[in-house]
Design a protein around this motif. Structure first.
Motif, PDB file in Angstrom:
ATOM      1  N   ARG A  49       0.709  -1.181  -0.037  1.00  0.00           N
ATOM      2  CA  ARG A  49       0.084  -0.018   0.040  1.00  0.00           C
ATOM      3  C   ARG A  49       0.733   1.301  -0.070  1.00  0.00           C
ATOM      4  O   ARG A  49       0.737   2.212  -0.265  1.00  0.00           O
ATOM      5  CB  ARG A  49      -0.916  -0.113   1.053  1.00  0.00           C
ATOM      6  CG  ARG A  49      -1.958  -0.950   0.995  1.00  0.00           C
ATOM      7  CD  ARG A  49      -2.849  -1.262   2.207  1.00  0.00           C
ATOM      8  NE  ARG A  49      -3.985  -2.211   1.875  1.00  0.00           N
ATOM      9  CZ  ARG A  49      -5.428  -2.113   2.117  1.00  0.00           C
ATOM     10  NH1 ARG A  49      -5.873  -0.931   2.781  1.00  0.00           N
ATOM     11  NH2 ARG A  49      -5.973  -3.109   1.894  1.00  0.00           N
ATOM     12  N   ALA A  50       2.044   1.109   0.576  1.00  0.00           N
ATOM     13  CA  ALA A  50       3.126   2.324   0.314  1.00  0.00           C
ATOM     14  C   ALA A  50       3.432   2.588  -0.979  1.00  0.00           C
ATOM     15  O   ALA A  50       4.307   3.427  -1.279  1.00  0.00           O
ATOM     16  CB  ALA A  50       4.444   2.105   1.406  1.00  0.00           C
ATOM     17  N   GLY A  51       3.485   1.538  -2.029  1.00  0.00           N
ATOM     18  CA  GLY A  51       3.923   1.688  -3.366  1.00  0.00           C
ATOM     19  C   GLY A  51       5.106   0.815  -3.777  1.00  0.00           C
ATOM     20  O   GLY A  51       5.770   1.128  -4.548  1.00  0.00           O
ATOM     21  N   MET A  52       5.449   0.080  -2.617  1.00  0.00           N
ATOM     22  CA  MET A  52       6.567  -0.932  -3.039  1.00  0.00           C
ATOM     23  C   MET A  52       6.458  -1.594  -4.513  1.00  0.00           C
ATOM     24  O   MET A  52       5.464  -2.174  -4.769  1.00  0.00           O
ATOM     25  CB  MET A  52       6.747  -1.953  -2.023  1.00  0.00           C
ATOM     26  CG  MET A  52       8.156  -3.074  -2.423  1.00  0.00           C
ATOM     27  SD  MET A  52       8.062  -4.182  -0.970  1.00  0.00           S
ATOM     28  CE  MET A  52       6.701  -5.151  -1.190  1.00  0.00           C
TER      29      MET A  52
ATOM     30  N   TYR B  43       3.293 -14.051   1.428  1.00  0.00           N
ATOM     31  CA  TYR B  43       2.163 -13.066   1.173  1.00  0.00           C
ATOM     32  C   TYR B  43       2.404 -12.409  -0.096  1.00  0.00           C
ATOM     33  O   TYR B  43       1.599 -12.254  -1.086  1.00  0.00           O
ATOM     34  CB  TYR B  43       1.995 -12.326   2.294  1.00  0.00           C
ATOM     35  CG  TYR B  43       1.050 -11.479   2.191  1.00  0.00           C
ATOM     36  CD1 TYR B  43      -0.389 -11.818   2.461  1.00  0.00           C
ATOM     37  CD2 TYR B  43       0.791  -9.941   1.644  1.00  0.00           C
ATOM     38  CE1 TYR B  43      -1.720 -11.020   2.246  1.00  0.00           C
ATOM     39  CE2 TYR B  43      -0.115  -9.133   1.308  1.00  0.00           C
ATOM     40  CZ  TYR B  43      -1.408  -9.733   1.714  1.00  0.00           C
ATOM     41  OH  TYR B  43      -2.461  -8.894   1.815  1.00  0.00           O
ATOM     42  N   LEU B  44       3.817 -11.850  -0.132  1.00  0.00           N
ATOM     43  CA  LEU B  44       4.177 -10.961  -1.529  1.00  0.00           C
ATOM     44  C   LEU B  44       4.388 -11.876  -2.681  1.00  0.00           C
ATOM     45  O   LEU B  44       3.957 -11.252  -3.895  1.00  0.00           O
ATOM     46  CB  LEU B  44       5.623 -10.468  -1.024  1.00  0.00           C
ATOM     47  CG  LEU B  44       5.414  -9.118   0.112  1.00  0.00           C
ATOM     48  CD1 LEU B  44       6.664  -8.719   0.099  1.00  0.00           C
ATOM     49  CD2 LEU B  44       4.332  -7.982  -0.482  1.00  0.00           C
ATOM     50  N   SER B  45       4.717 -13.101  -2.490  1.00  0.00           N
ATOM     51  CA  SER B  45       4.913 -13.825  -3.768  1.00  0.00           C
ATOM     52  C   SER B  45       3.597 -14.417  -4.164  1.00  0.00           C
ATOM     53  O   SER B  45       3.346 -14.543  -5.764  1.00  0.00           O
ATOM     54  CB  SER B  45       5.715 -15.362  -3.268  1.00  0.00           C
ATOM     55  OG  SER B  45       4.666 -16.189  -2.474  1.00  0.00           O
ATOM     56  N   LYS B  46       2.501 -14.157  -3.570  1.00  0.00           N
ATOM     57  CA  LYS B  46       1.100 -14.330  -4.309  1.00  0.00           C
ATOM     58  C   LYS B  46       0.606 -13.125  -4.668  1.00  0.00           C
ATOM     59  O   LYS B  46       0.014 -12.896  -5.838  1.00  0.00           O
ATOM     60  CB  LYS B  46       0.328 -14.869  -3.371  1.00  0.00           C
ATOM     61  CG  LYS B  46       0.738 -16.335  -2.760  1.00  0.00           C
ATOM     62  CD  LYS B  46      -0.233 -16.835  -1.636  1.00  0.00           C
ATOM     63  CE  LYS B  46       0.353 -18.249  -0.956  1.00  0.00           C
ATOM     64  NZ  LYS B  46      -0.304 -18.507   0.146  1.00  0.00           N
ATOM     65  N   LYS B  47       0.870 -11.986  -4.088  1.00  0.00           N
ATOM     66  CA  LYS B  47       0.202 -10.573  -4.561  1.00  0.00           C
ATOM     67  C   LYS B  47       0.872  -9.977  -5.629  1.00  0.00           C
ATOM     68  O   LYS B  47       0.325  -9.205  -6.331  1.00  0.00           O
ATOM     69  CB  LYS B  47       0.076  -9.644  -3.033  1.00  0.00           C
ATOM     70  CG  LYS B  47      -0.932 -10.305  -2.118  1.00  0.00           C
ATOM     71  CD  LYS B  47      -2.212  -9.872  -2.529  1.00  0.00           C
ATOM     72  CE  LYS B  47      -2.374  -8.381  -2.087  1.00  0.00           C
ATOM     73  NZ  LYS B  47      -3.904  -8.037  -2.061  1.00  0.00           N
TER      74      LYS B  47
ATOM     75  N   MET C 112      -0.096  -8.025  -9.160  1.00  0.00           N
ATOM     76  CA  MET C 112      -0.127  -6.558  -9.530  1.00  0.00           C
ATOM     77  C   MET C 112       0.941  -5.732 -10.318  1.00  0.00           C
ATOM     78  O   MET C 112       1.196  -4.662 -10.341  1.00  0.00           O
ATOM     79  CB  MET C 112       0.189  -5.991  -8.059  1.00  0.00           C
ATOM     80  CG  MET C 112      -0.949  -6.293  -6.759  1.00  0.00           C
ATOM     81  SD  MET C 112      -0.205  -5.880  -5.183  1.00  0.00           S
ATOM     82  CE  MET C 112      -0.628  -3.989  -5.271  1.00  0.00           C
ATOM     83  N   LYS C 113       1.420  -6.702 -10.946  1.00  0.00           N
ATOM     84  CA  LYS C 113       2.494  -6.453 -12.268  1.00  0.00           C
ATOM     85  C   LYS C 113       3.812  -5.842 -11.546  1.00  0.00           C
ATOM     86  O   LYS C 113       4.020  -4.857 -11.731  1.00  0.00           O
ATOM     87  CB  LYS C 113       2.000  -5.581 -13.223  1.00  0.00           C
ATOM     88  CG  LYS C 113       0.789  -6.588 -13.963  1.00  0.00           C
ATOM     89  CD  LYS C 113       0.428  -5.913 -15.240  1.00  0.00           C
ATOM     90  CE  LYS C 113      -0.745  -6.501 -15.859  1.00  0.00           C
ATOM     91  NZ  LYS C 113      -0.532  -7.982 -16.126  1.00  0.00           N
ATOM     92  N   ARG C 114       4.116  -6.238 -10.187  1.00  0.00           N
ATOM     93  CA  ARG C 114       5.193  -5.483  -9.550  1.00  0.00           C
ATOM     94  C   ARG C 114       6.269  -6.607  -9.447  1.00  0.00           C
ATOM     95  O   ARG C 114       6.069  -7.958  -9.519  1.00  0.00           O
ATOM     96  CB  ARG C 114       4.986  -5.128  -8.203  1.00  0.00           C
ATOM     97  CG  ARG C 114       3.787  -4.042  -8.248  1.00  0.00           C
ATOM     98  CD  ARG C 114       3.789  -3.472  -6.712  1.00  0.00           C
ATOM     99  NE  ARG C 114       2.314  -2.389  -6.741  1.00  0.00           N
ATOM    100  CZ  ARG C 114       2.128  -1.864  -5.703  1.00  0.00           C
ATOM    101  NH1 ARG C 114       2.662  -1.922  -4.515  1.00  0.00           N
ATOM    102  NH2 ARG C 114       0.936  -1.038  -5.885  1.00  0.00           N
ATOM    103  N   ALA C 115       7.547  -6.472  -9.401  1.00  0.00           N
ATOM    104  CA  ALA C 115       8.524  -7.309  -9.128  1.00  0.00           C
ATOM    105  C   ALA C 115       8.625  -7.958  -7.957  1.00  0.00           C
ATOM    106  O   ALA C 115       8.976  -7.500  -6.983  1.00  0.00           O
ATOM    107  CB  ALA C 115       9.823  -6.494  -9.622  1.00  0.00           C
TER     108      ALA C 115
END
Length: 349
Positions: A17-20, A37-41, A45-48
């Protein structure tokens, strides 16, 4: 509206939510849920997101992404953060903004996976080689971990510096009600230093290499000026029942929560006890603690280590009042009924 979140996952969501834009890490207990959690999200979100081959690989990927202007983060636990120290020193020497989460566990060495605060020296005194201090923020609840992580990216960019969220393993594993901040879209903008191609403008150069001693001296003077600016603007702390306190417990993270209960029990017995909780471990709140030491009878430092923050407390107190210590190691957490006798002992002395 508050929702029930586990600490590691809440921190991960706060970072999103902070834009990482880029995350690189390697699984290690007790922070693996953050990475999972990040590996799924992040792909959705098309983020690295990259699970690196090691913590050494992860921190150098963070370094590269930050050089390109991405909001970049890694997370790990104590032995993993030890492996990152060379990369962190290069990042400090290159002045690129990054955020690191350290979910501390028992050590030294591989130690165990139980909560600890034994990374205090490693985090606040620089860790890697050279004269630098990361900004180090220590949450005492899941909500505070969310709030500090959400603000850490702006803080890192403000100073082009490393910001570390220093939490003991309890914070990552516990579940608490949390109010999440709104998603913050980071506008693509020219900051004037990032490496995004040089079409139509002069080349930019990011490096920590200064071969000439005079040049490296001048760069270190610049870094020290930045450290003084951070010390002036970013000191954070919280106080509990401190208005009329005669006996003060200084503690951070989970140790502060147990100390608050012990102070409340002490007050029920007629002892004017309070708790001073540093939130910024660097910059440490020396000035406020010096003021407090001028009006209280004694100070007790409670930590989940052998006594590390106590050295900063003693610098602030400067022998004005006695400073005692109570610590638990090996992953043991101090309980309020263990801290209370230590408060009572200060009164009896």
């Amino acid at each position: 509206m508050k929702e029930l979140w586990e600490g590691n996952q809440a921190i991960a969501e706060a970072a999103l939510r902070a834009g990482m834009e880029a995350y690189f890490g390697y699984p290690i207990t007790p922070q693996t849920e953050l990475l999972e959690y990040l590996s799924k999200k992040m792909p959705t979100m098309k983020r690295a997101f990259v699970q690196a081959e090691s913590e050494i690989g992860a921190i150098n990927m963070v370094y590269g992404a930050a050089c390109a202007g991405a909001r970049a983060m890694s997370s790990s636990s104590s032995p993993g953060v030890s492996l990152m120290q060379e990369g962190l020193s290069y990042i400090a020497g290159s002045e690129v903004p990054v955020v690191i989460v350290d979910m501390m566990r028992g050590g030294p060495g591989l130690g165990n996976i139980a909560p600890s605060q034994a990374d205090y020296f490693q985090l606040t005194k620089g860790g890697g080689h050279g004269d630098y201090h990361p900004i180090v923020l220590a949450p005492a609840s899941v909500q505070e971990a969310v709030d500090l992580t959400y603000g850490a990216f702006d803080l890192a960019e403000k100073y082009r510096h490393i910001v570390i969220i220093a939490a003991d393993g309890n914070i990552g594993q516990m579940m608490e009600p949390v109010e999440l901040p709104p998603p913050h879209e980071v506008a693509k903008r020219e900051r004037g230093w990032e490496l995004t191609g040089a079409s139509g403008r002069p080349h930019r150069f990011i490096s920590s290499i200064h071969l000439q001693p005079e040049a490296l001296h001048a760069f270190n003077v610049h870094l020290q000026d930045k450290q003084r600016e951070i010390e002036k603007n970013e000191v954070r702390f919280a106080e509990y029942s401190m208005d009329d306190a005669e006996y003060v417990v200084v503690a951070f993270g989970s140790a502060a929560r147990a100390s608050q209960s012990a102070a409340r029990w002490a007050r029920a017995k007629g002892i004017r006890a309070g708790v001073f909780r540093p939130i910024s471990l660097y910059p440490f709140p020396y000035a406020r603690l010096t003021e407090i030491a001028q009006r209280v009878r004694a100070i007790l430092v409670v930590e989940m280590n052998a006594g590390q923050m106590i050295e900063d407390v003693r610098l602030a107190v400067a022998e004005r009042v006695p400073v005692k210590f109570f610590g638990r190691m090996g992953g043991l957490v101090p309980f309020p009924d263990e801290v209370l006798p230590e408060i009572e002992a200060m009164v009896e002395r």
